[in-house]
Design a protein around this motif. Structure first.
Motif, PDB file in Angstrom:
ATOM      1  N   TRP A  46      -1.746  35.844  19.601  1.00 11.40           N
ATOM      2  CA  TRP A  46      -1.741  36.825  18.497  1.00 11.40           C
ATOM      3  C   TRP A  46      -2.778  37.890  18.787  1.00 11.40           C
ATOM      4  O   TRP A  46      -3.610  37.730  19.692  1.00 11.40           O
ATOM      5  CB  TRP A  46      -2.041  36.137  17.158  1.00 11.40           C
ATOM      6  CG  TRP A  46      -3.457  35.615  17.013  1.00 11.40           C
ATOM      7  CD1 TRP A  46      -4.022  34.569  17.688  1.00 11.40           C
ATOM      8  CD2 TRP A  46      -4.481  36.125  16.151  1.00 11.40           C
ATOM      9  NE1 TRP A  46      -5.327  34.391  17.284  1.00 11.40           N
ATOM     10  CE2 TRP A  46      -5.636  35.330  16.331  1.00 11.40           C
ATOM     11  CE3 TRP A  46      -4.532  37.174  15.217  1.00 11.40           C
ATOM     12  CZ2 TRP A  46      -6.836  35.556  15.640  1.00 11.40           C
ATOM     13  CZ3 TRP A  46      -5.717  37.394  14.521  1.00 11.40           C
ATOM     14  CH2 TRP A  46      -6.852  36.577  14.738  1.00 11.40           C
ATOM     15  N   PRO A  48      -5.784  40.139  16.857  1.00 14.95           N
ATOM     16  CA  PRO A  48      -6.534  40.252  15.605  1.00 14.95           C
ATOM     17  C   PRO A  48      -6.115  41.489  14.799  1.00 14.95           C
ATOM     18  O   PRO A  48      -5.890  42.566  15.361  1.00 14.95           O
ATOM     19  CB  PRO A  48      -7.987  40.351  16.083  1.00 14.95           C
ATOM     20  CG  PRO A  48      -7.995  39.524  17.332  1.00 14.95           C
ATOM     21  CD  PRO A  48      -6.662  39.846  17.991  1.00 14.95           C
ATOM     22  N   TYR A  51      -1.430  39.277  11.540  1.00 14.52           N
ATOM     23  CA  TYR A  51      -1.514  37.820  11.414  1.00 14.52           C
ATOM     24  C   TYR A  51      -0.157  37.147  11.599  1.00 14.52           C
ATOM     25  O   TYR A  51       0.455  36.659  10.653  1.00 14.52           O
ATOM     26  CB  TYR A  51      -2.193  37.477  10.076  1.00 14.52           C
ATOM     27  CG  TYR A  51      -3.504  38.223   9.961  1.00 14.52           C
ATOM     28  CD1 TYR A  51      -4.586  37.868  10.774  1.00 14.52           C
ATOM     29  CD2 TYR A  51      -3.642  39.340   9.149  1.00 14.52           C
ATOM     30  CE1 TYR A  51      -5.778  38.586  10.746  1.00 14.52           C
ATOM     31  CE2 TYR A  51      -4.836  40.058   9.113  1.00 14.52           C
ATOM     32  CZ  TYR A  51      -5.886  39.674   9.909  1.00 14.52           C
ATOM     33  OH  TYR A  51      -7.059  40.393   9.882  1.00 14.52           O
ATOM     34  N   TYR A 308     -12.903  34.564  17.125  1.00 16.20           N
ATOM     35  CA  TYR A 308     -11.453  34.372  17.067  1.00 16.20           C
ATOM     36  C   TYR A 308     -11.017  33.248  17.989  1.00 16.20           C
ATOM     37  O   TYR A 308     -11.546  33.088  19.082  1.00 16.20           O
ATOM     38  CB  TYR A 308     -10.732  35.642  17.511  1.00 16.20           C
ATOM     39  CG  TYR A 308     -10.950  36.847  16.629  1.00 16.20           C
ATOM     40  CD1 TYR A 308     -10.594  36.829  15.283  1.00 16.20           C
ATOM     41  CD2 TYR A 308     -11.481  38.013  17.160  1.00 16.20           C
ATOM     42  CE1 TYR A 308     -10.776  37.955  14.481  1.00 16.20           C
ATOM     43  CE2 TYR A 308     -11.667  39.142  16.370  1.00 16.20           C
ATOM     44  CZ  TYR A 308     -11.312  39.105  15.039  1.00 16.20           C
ATOM     45  OH  TYR A 308     -11.497  40.219  14.265  1.00 16.20           O
ATOM     46  N   GLU A 313      -3.078  30.175  14.997  1.00 19.60           N
ATOM     47  CA  GLU A 313      -3.336  30.880  13.747  1.00 19.60           C
ATOM     48  C   GLU A 313      -4.809  30.739  13.370  1.00 19.60           C
ATOM     49  O   GLU A 313      -5.386  29.668  13.535  1.00 19.60           O
ATOM     50  CB  GLU A 313      -2.495  30.286  12.609  1.00 19.60           C
ATOM     51  CG  GLU A 313      -0.992  30.488  12.744  1.00 19.60           C
ATOM     52  CD  GLU A 313      -0.316  29.408  13.566  1.00 19.60           C
ATOM     53  OE1 GLU A 313      -1.026  28.617  14.231  1.00 19.60           O
ATOM     54  OE2 GLU A 313       0.933  29.355  13.551  1.00 19.60           O
ATOM     55  N   ASN A 314      -5.402  31.802  12.836  1.00 20.65           N
ATOM     56  CA  ASN A 314      -6.773  31.764  12.319  1.00 20.65           C
ATOM     57  C   ASN A 314      -6.674  32.009  10.809  1.00 20.65           C
ATOM     58  O   ASN A 314      -6.436  33.128  10.362  1.00 20.65           O
ATOM     59  CB  ASN A 314      -7.633  32.843  12.965  1.00 20.65           C
ATOM     60  CG  ASN A 314      -7.968  32.553  14.428  1.00 20.65           C
ATOM     61  OD1 ASN A 314      -9.066  32.847  14.906  1.00 20.65           O
ATOM     62  ND2 ASN A 314      -7.033  31.989  15.174  1.00 20.65           N
ATOM     63  N   TYR A 315      -6.815  30.924  10.033  1.00 18.56           N
ATOM     64  CA  TYR A 315      -6.545  31.021   8.593  1.00 18.56           C
ATOM     65  C   TYR A 315      -7.759  31.498   7.810  1.00 18.56           C
ATOM     66  O   TYR A 315      -8.881  31.073   8.075  1.00 18.56           O
ATOM     67  CB  TYR A 315      -6.122  29.654   8.051  1.00 18.56           C
ATOM     68  CG  TYR A 315      -4.819  29.172   8.625  1.00 18.56           C
ATOM     69  CD1 TYR A 315      -3.608  29.663   8.141  1.00 18.56           C
ATOM     70  CD2 TYR A 315      -4.783  28.226   9.651  1.00 18.56           C
ATOM     71  CE1 TYR A 315      -2.401  29.227   8.664  1.00 18.56           C
ATOM     72  CE2 TYR A 315      -3.582  27.787  10.182  1.00 18.56           C
ATOM     73  CZ  TYR A 315      -2.397  28.286   9.683  1.00 18.56           C
ATOM     74  OH  TYR A 315      -1.213  27.857  10.198  1.00 18.56           O
ATOM     75  N   LEU A 319      -7.967  37.650   2.879  1.00 19.73           N
ATOM     76  CA  LEU A 319      -7.331  38.939   3.199  1.00 19.73           C
ATOM     77  C   LEU A 319      -7.187  39.824   1.962  1.00 19.73           C
ATOM     78  O   LEU A 319      -7.137  41.046   2.066  1.00 19.73           O
ATOM     79  CB  LEU A 319      -5.982  38.721   3.890  1.00 19.73           C
ATOM     80  CG  LEU A 319      -6.070  38.051   5.262  1.00 19.73           C
ATOM     81  CD1 LEU A 319      -4.685  37.887   5.870  1.00 19.73           C
ATOM     82  CD2 LEU A 319      -6.969  38.832   6.215  1.00 19.73           C
ATOM     83  N   TRP A 375       0.561  34.288   7.853  1.00 18.78           N
ATOM     84  CA  TRP A 375       1.179  33.981   9.149  1.00 18.78           C
ATOM     85  C   TRP A 375       2.658  33.616   9.033  1.00 18.78           C
ATOM     86  O   TRP A 375       3.423  33.892   9.952  1.00 18.78           O
ATOM     87  CB  TRP A 375       0.429  32.821   9.812  1.00 18.78           C
ATOM     88  CG  TRP A 375      -1.011  33.142  10.044  1.00 18.78           C
ATOM     89  CD1 TRP A 375      -2.039  32.986   9.156  1.00 18.78           C
ATOM     90  CD2 TRP A 375      -1.585  33.695  11.226  1.00 18.78           C
ATOM     91  NE1 TRP A 375      -3.218  33.404   9.722  1.00 18.78           N
ATOM     92  CE2 TRP A 375      -2.977  33.827  10.984  1.00 18.78           C
ATOM     93  CE3 TRP A 375      -1.061  34.069  12.467  1.00 18.78           C
ATOM     94  CZ2 TRP A 375      -3.845  34.337  11.948  1.00 18.78           C
ATOM     95  CZ3 TRP A 375      -1.930  34.575  13.416  1.00 18.78           C
ATOM     96  CH2 TRP A 375      -3.302  34.706  13.151  1.00 18.78           C
ATOM     97  N   TYR A 379       3.949  38.311   7.065  1.00 15.09           N
ATOM     98  CA  TYR A 379       4.412  38.858   8.346  1.00 15.09           C
ATOM     99  C   TYR A 379       5.810  38.400   8.734  1.00 15.09           C
ATOM    100  O   TYR A 379       6.303  38.753   9.786  1.00 15.09           O
ATOM    101  CB  TYR A 379       3.410  38.538   9.459  1.00 15.09           C
ATOM    102  CG  TYR A 379       2.326  39.594   9.531  1.00 15.09           C
ATOM    103  CD1 TYR A 379       2.508  40.742  10.300  1.00 15.09           C
ATOM    104  CD2 TYR A 379       1.157  39.472   8.805  1.00 15.09           C
ATOM    105  CE1 TYR A 379       1.545  41.731  10.354  1.00 15.09           C
ATOM    106  CE2 TYR A 379       0.181  40.453   8.854  1.00 15.09           C
ATOM    107  CZ  TYR A 379       0.391  41.585   9.632  1.00 15.09           C
ATOM    108  OH  TYR A 379      -0.566  42.568   9.672  1.00 15.09           O
TER     109      TYR A 379
END
Ligand SMILES: [Zn+2]
Length: 592
Positions: A46, A48, A51, A308, A313-315, A319, A375, A379
């Protein structure tokens, strides 16, 4: 001038060439001066700021490894990782090609007109050496003799067209600086003493570059002063806007010292045109949004993004703050920069409020959950998105509005001061919701935990009307458009097509479904062809009963449909509203 040692290739060094324009292939040679035994390499899954798992490795091909004159065995470990059977300590060279045919700002593109890439699409990560300095050579070919190169990477040995050697402090920085190649327009300005460059590709001869520069400078100065006051120091020493104009398209991706933007060609300002078109206002909002991210998400950022993980996935639940609050300020700073007037600001705000009110999913999903689920939901939008999710951009911006207006009404502080205090407290680094709560308590003189629980962690409606009224803006219910009355989202080019059927609406009760083409209506025994929902008024008058004629999977269906009567204009829960200024003094104080 740069010293010879500085211009030397680093231990991790890439050579990238736009090798075959018509096949859309970049070739990459990666030299690792000191590989580990069984060196591992991978490509991010992915990028940054966007997402979604994009699996950039699907475009990578013909990977080979050599040491000296010997080919070295490599083993693919999973979809994006490889292990090299190399001898430690002796230089390892990897060669591969990447097919670049994604016109968005998130990946890579190469054709006869233009090249663009993010390092996350082209540069394999050398595990264990990510923190080291990386260098990158961008090579031209005979086919690119007229092209130039632009990037926010540090140039250490480049020719006048920008081909040559660049350096990054580490892998994070390398993939945070996309690269543009081609023939493009470049303009320069200083904002609060900081050099800025604006690159525009794909423009037509009518493009008014000077106007775009002047307006962008106002945005940058307003943002820098917002964060640092008249004399404070911004965190970036230079900045590059990379704007690509296309026939149809819109989007942006923020980076620490640059942003990649896409706009419609018709949205660019044109010579001999002084009024800001709606499209140009949209472009200025995009510029304002991505530039605000220079502080809010690229530096001040969720604790989960402190470093990162490029492999999954970075939850984060935040956001709504980093995208939503940025969305609140993108328009507000345009107003403060004098690029839009109060009426335009209120029209844009009204649009955001209507968007939220017309999203049934706001009663199911909190804006914190929407952030976490970006994610697989935001998206990956489909026909059920409006029914099951809420946008952390739209609702997040309205949470910022509610917070700002509440703070201003109580008179002790403003959201502007809270943002600046967060910046100071975190030294422009990772934060949590607890940090925000603690600061609100200190600056406002009371806790805001209850408001955040209601607005961010529950699906309760936001107190928009009361707060706006307290700041000189009245919120009025409007008669709903046909789409709202029917409970539909549609497209109306080349026929009337149903994109989604909203939960609990008349269309859902009648059995209409996403994907249907709505061909006509029968009213009191007469049949009529329709191409746009507005035509309904012509055939239906004040009636409420009709039969919808739709095409679905090659069949024609007749679906009886009963419309709700026109709701009372003072309905308690309208789904369409308009805003108007009632007290310009109060509004002026808020607009700052
Ligand atoms: Zn954003």
């Amino acid at each position: 001038m740069s010293s010879p040692s500085k211009a030397q290739a680093a231990d991790v060094h890439y050579r990238i060439a736009p090798a075959d324009l018509h096949a859309h292939l970049f070739t990459v040679a990666l030299t690792v001066a000191r590989p580990a035994a069984g060196q591992e390499l991978s490509l991010p899954v992915w990028i940054p700021g966007s997402y979604l798992i994009r699996e950039f490795s699907r475009n990578l091909q013909a990977l080979k490894a050599r040491q000296g004159r010997h080919e070295v065995a490599l083993t693919q470990l999973d979809k994006h990782r490889w292990q090299i059977g190399c001898t430690p300590g002796s230089p390892l060279e990897l060669t591969y090609a990447v097919c670049a045919y994604d016109r968005s700002v998130r990946s890579a593109w190469l054709d006869a007109d233009r090249g663009f890439f993010n390092g996350s699409s082209l540069c394999l990560r050398v595990h264990g050496q990510e923190k080291q300095r990386h260098t990158l050579d961008i090579a031209g070919t005979s086919a690119t003799a007229q092209w130039s190169v632009a990037t926010a990477l540090e140039a250490i040995a480049t020719d006048p067209r920008g081909f040559g050697r660049y350096a990054a402090a580490d892998y994070d920085e390398l993939i945070d600086c996309p690269v543009e190649l081609g023939i493009f327009w470049v303009g320069r300005f200083k904002a609060c003493g900081i050099p800025h460059q604006m690159l525009v590709s794909g423009a037509t001869p009518a493009f008014d570059g000077q106007r775009l520069l002047a307006d962008t400078r106002k945005i940058c100065e307003t943002a820098i002063r917002f964060w640092h006051g008249p004399r404070g120091a911004a965190p970036h020493r230079r900045y590059l806007f990379m704007l690509h104009a296309v026939a149809e398209g819109y989007g942006g991706l923020e980076h620490r010292n640059c942003s990649a933007l896409t706009c419609g060609r018709a949205d660019l300002p044109r010579r001999q045109e002084s009024r800001a078109s709606e499209g140009y206002t949209t472009l200025l909002r995009l510029i304002s949004h991505e530039y605000f991210h220079t502080w809010n998400v690229k530096r001040l950022r969720p604790a989960e993004f402190a470093s990162y993980d490029y492999s999954r996935e970075n939850y984060t639940e935040l956001l709504w703050f980093f995208e939503g609050f940025t969305s609140y300020y993108d328009d507000l700073l345009l107003r403060r920069a004098g690029l839009i007037d109060d009426a335009t600001y209120l029209r844009l705000l009204g649009k955001a409020i209507n968007q939220l009110l017309q999203t049934p999913g706001r009663t199911l999903q909190t804006v914190a959950q929407a952030s976490f689920d970006a994610w697989v939901k935001y998206y990956r939008q489909d026909e059920n998105t409006a029914n099951a999710t809420v946008s952390y951009y739209t609702k997040g911006a309205l949470v910022a509005l509610c917070l700002d207006l509440t703070l201003r009404r109580e008179g002790r502080t403003t959201l502007d001061e809270v943002m600046r205090a967060l910046w100071a407290r975190s030294a422009g680094g990772p934060i949590t919701q607890a940090d925000l709560c603690a600061l609100l308590h200190t600056l406002a003189g009371r806790p805001f935990d209850e408001e955040l629980a209601q607005w961010v962690h529950s699906t309760a409606e936001l107190p928009l009307a009361d707060l706006l009224a307290a700041h000189g803006v009245s919120l009025k219910a409007e008669p709903p458009q046909w789409a709202q009355r029917l409970g539909l989202r549609v497209t109306e080019n080349h026929g009337l097509h149903i994109k989604s059927v909203l939960r609990g609406g008349a269309a859902e009760k009648a059995g209409l479904a996403a994907g249907d083409e709505w061909l006509g209506v029968q009213v009191q025994g007469q049949g009529w062809r329709i191409r746009q929902l507005d035509e309904m008024a012509l055939y239906l008058g004040s009636g409420t009963a009709l039969t919808a004629l739709v095409a679905r999977d090659g069949r024609l269906l007749q679906l009886p449909l009963e419309l709700p009567r026109q709701p009372n204009r003072r309905a308690a829960a309208p789904d369409t509203v308009s805003l108007s200024a009632t007290d310009t003094v109060a509004l002026g104080r808020w607009m700052g």
